[in-house]
Design an enzyme around this catalytic site. Structure first.
Site, PDB file in Angstrom:
ATOM      1  N   HIS A 110       8.270   6.996   8.391  1.00  0.00           N
ATOM      2  CA  HIS A 110       6.848   6.705   8.620  1.00  0.00           C
ATOM      3  C   HIS A 110       6.959   5.623   9.721  1.00  0.00           C
ATOM      4  CE1 HIS A 110       3.195   4.336   8.027  1.00  0.00           C
ATOM      5  NE2 HIS A 110       2.685   5.269   7.473  1.00  0.00           N
ATOM      6  N   ASP A 187      12.418   2.590   1.816  1.00  0.00           N
ATOM      7  CA  ASP A 187      11.018   2.677   1.810  1.00  0.00           C
ATOM      8  C   ASP A 187      10.712   3.443   0.553  1.00  0.00           C
ATOM      9  OD1 ASP A 187       8.242   3.022   2.018  1.00  0.00           O
ATOM     10  OD2 ASP A 187       8.651   3.747   4.067  1.00  0.00           O
ATOM     11  N   GLN A 190       6.294   6.385  -0.945  1.00  0.00           N
ATOM     12  CA  GLN A 190       6.073   7.624  -1.801  1.00  0.00           C
ATOM     13  C   GLN A 190       6.760   8.019  -2.965  1.00  0.00           C
ATOM     14  OE1 GLN A 190       3.370   9.118  -0.581  1.00  0.00           O
ATOM     15  NE2 GLN A 190       2.849   8.172   1.356  1.00  0.00           N
ATOM     16  N   LYS A 213      -0.722   2.349  -2.998  1.00  0.00           N
ATOM     17  CA  LYS A 213      -0.262   3.608  -3.455  1.00  0.00           C
ATOM     18  C   LYS A 213       0.374   3.763  -4.809  1.00  0.00           C
ATOM     19  CE  LYS A 213       1.302   4.449   1.236  1.00  0.00           C
ATOM     20  NZ  LYS A 213       0.298   5.611   2.176  1.00  0.00           N
ATOM     21  N   CYS A 351       1.383   9.215  10.598  1.00  0.00           N
ATOM     22  CA  CYS A 351       2.373   8.177  11.143  1.00  0.00           C
ATOM     23  C   CYS A 351       3.747   8.599  11.075  1.00  0.00           C
ATOM     24  CB  CYS A 351       2.284   7.108  10.246  1.00  0.00           C
ATOM     25  SG  CYS A 351       0.503   6.255  10.189  1.00  0.00           S
TER      26      CYS A 351
HETATM   27  N1  PMP Z   1       6.223   4.300   4.304  1.00  0.00           N
HETATM   28  C1  PMP Z   1       5.470   5.379   3.945  1.00  0.00           C
HETATM   29  C2  PMP Z   1       6.481   6.389   3.429  1.00  0.00           C
HETATM   30  C3  PMP Z   1       4.197   5.750   3.859  1.00  0.00           C
HETATM   31  O1  PMP Z   1       3.837   6.716   3.407  1.00  0.00           O
HETATM   32  C4  PMP Z   1       3.320   4.572   4.174  1.00  0.00           C
HETATM   33  C5  PMP Z   1       1.765   4.952   4.165  1.00  0.00           C
HETATM   34  N2  PMP Z   1       1.324   6.028   4.515  1.00  0.00           N
HETATM   35  C6  PMP Z   1       4.043   3.263   4.692  1.00  0.00           C
HETATM   36  C7  PMP Z   1       5.241   3.222   4.898  1.00  0.00           C
HETATM   37  C8  PMP Z   1       3.114   2.117   5.053  1.00  0.00           C
HETATM   38  O2  PMP Z   1       2.168   1.766   4.065  1.00  0.00           O
HETATM   39  P1  PMP Z   1       1.075   0.694   4.321  1.00  0.00           P
HETATM   40  O3  PMP Z   1       0.089   1.262   5.171  1.00  0.00           O
HETATM   41  O4  PMP Z   1       0.310   0.639   3.024  1.00  0.00           O
HETATM   42  O5  PMP Z   1       1.668  -0.484   4.484  1.00  0.00           O
END
Ligand code: PMP
Length: 393
Positions: A110, A187, A190, A213, A351
């Site tokens: 991401h 990270d 997910q 999440k 993203c």
């Molecule tokens: N890493 C991953 C794998 C994600 O899916 C996301 C959110 N789509 C993020 C980081 C960023 O999370 P946040 O926007 O809640 O900071």
């Protein structure tokens, strides 16, 4: 089965975008309401009963979050989200890294776990290296091994990609990285709501996830760090609550985690997150995984029956989400029809532009599950999807 726990589903909606954000259980809404009505105050300051109560609840939340992932309170920094948690570490590394150092990330990250490191390398002069995936969506471990060197200072990788849904071999990555003296940031954005995440078992040095999440509030994130790692990292922001002593000439800082929590923290959100994690714990990951696996099986079977579906990665590796395209129809067009049917999915690059570039696709359609989804949701989606395809053909 769990839908009744989530008041939003009193509306007729097919919500299949939990990888973007999860809906909120009643227990969280009730607790937030009670907290604001009975216990609300700032934390770590003030002497009245309310201040003590709020501080104690905030610190208990830290302990509960730590327990959820197998750490201790001292390892847990509250941030505003996974993005801020990763930026906090990357900004520290931007100061620590030397021009001869290297940072290694996967192409599937991401942007939060990609751009932060790209920028840290730009600032420090270190080399930003990207290792590949295989066409089936798994990490290319040969490429990882080839690009991991004695100069690698940190490896930043997702537990589960938000596009591919593959569970990455974290333990192997950590073992190889540690052999080279590199740290690992995981990270877990997910994975945290779909499978057990244990920092001791995975042996990662840093871990980040967002509250929203994992059925918790927005505006709260978690950074886990081994204490020696947090100690070597410089502060991210400056202000109240993060200092030891301030004079006109200099400032000394509090110990971690306080060192990283400048200003009034997201108090209600941290306490709320602990409530959501307890809700999840009560259900248990055995049940959650069994349920979500069954949903995935039905969805993948339904999608495979449709000609010209192009999956991003092999669907057999996917956990709770699947991204794909339909040859000849732009995902935006499909999303438009699905939205008209009250079916919420995600369209775009999610993203993860470098990953979409790898697949030579500008965008994809992503269906992702939360524990509240049902087989009826899957059937509703498939029916709406067929309708959308029919419309554009
Ligand atoms: N890493 C991953 C794998 C994600 O899916 C996301 C959110 N789509 C993020 C980081 C960023 O999370 P946040 O926007 O809640 O900071």
């Amino acid at each position: 089965m769990f839908k009744k726990d989530f008041p939003i589903f009193s509306q007729k909606i097919t919500y299949l975008d939990s990888a973007a954000t999860t809906q909120k259980p009643k227990v969280l809404l009730n607790q937030t309401d009670t907290f604001y009505k009975k216990d609300y105050s700032n934390v770590h300051r003030g002497t009245c009963g309310l201040a003590n109560q709020a501080t104690s609840m905030y610190e208990q939340a830290r302990e509960k979050v730590a327990n959820f992932i197998g750490g201790e309170s001292k390892n847990i920094v509250f941030t505003k989200g996974a993005t801020e948690a990763i930026n906090l570490v990357a900004a520290g590394y931007a100061q620590i890294l030397k021009p001869e150092d290297e940072v290694l990330v996967s192409i599937a990250e991401h942007h939060a776990n990609f751009v932060s490191w790209q920028q840290a390398c730009l600032k420090s002069g270190a080399t930003f290296k990207v290792f590949n995936i295989l066409p089936d969506g798994r990490l290319d471990m040969d490429d990882f091994k080839a690009k991991l060197t004695d100069k690698t200072k940190i490896v930043a990788v997702a537990h589960v990609s938000n596009v591919l849904g593959v569970i990455n071999p974290v333990k192997e990555i950590v073992e190889l990285a540690h052999e080279k003296g590199a740290k690992v940031l995981l990270d877990a954005s997910q994975s945290i709501s779909h499978l057990p995440v244990d920092v001791n078992d995975l042996a990662v040095d840093y871990l980040a996830f967002s509250g929203h999440k994992v059925y918790g509030p927005t505006g709260i994130g978690v950074l886990y760090g081994k204490i020696e790692c947090l100690n070597e990292l410089p502060p991210y922001q400056f202000g109240g609550d993060m200092i030891d002593e301030v004079t006109q000439e200099k400032t000394t800082f509090a110990l971690a985690p306080a060192k990283f929590e400048a200003g009034t923290p997201p108090i209600t959100q941290a306490i709320g997150l602990a409530v959501s994690l307890e809700y999840l714990k009560k259900i248990g990951f055995d049940k959650i995984q069994k349920h979500e696996k069954a949903l995935m099986k039905t969805l993948i079977k339904g999608l495979k029956e449709i000609p010209n579906i192009q999956f991003l990665g092999d669907p057999k590796y996917k956990t709770a989400l699947v991204s794909f395209n339909m040859a000849g129809i732009h995902p935006n067009d499909l999303g438009f029809i699905l939205a008209k049917e009250n079916v919420c999915v995600r369209i775009g690059h999610h993203c993860a532009m470098p990953l979409h570039n790898y697949f030579k696709m500008a965008a994809s359609l992503r269906v992702s599950f939360g524990l509240y989804n049902t087989k009826e949701d899957v059937q509703t989606f498939l029916k709406a999807f067929h309708k959308a395809i029919g419309f554009f053909k």
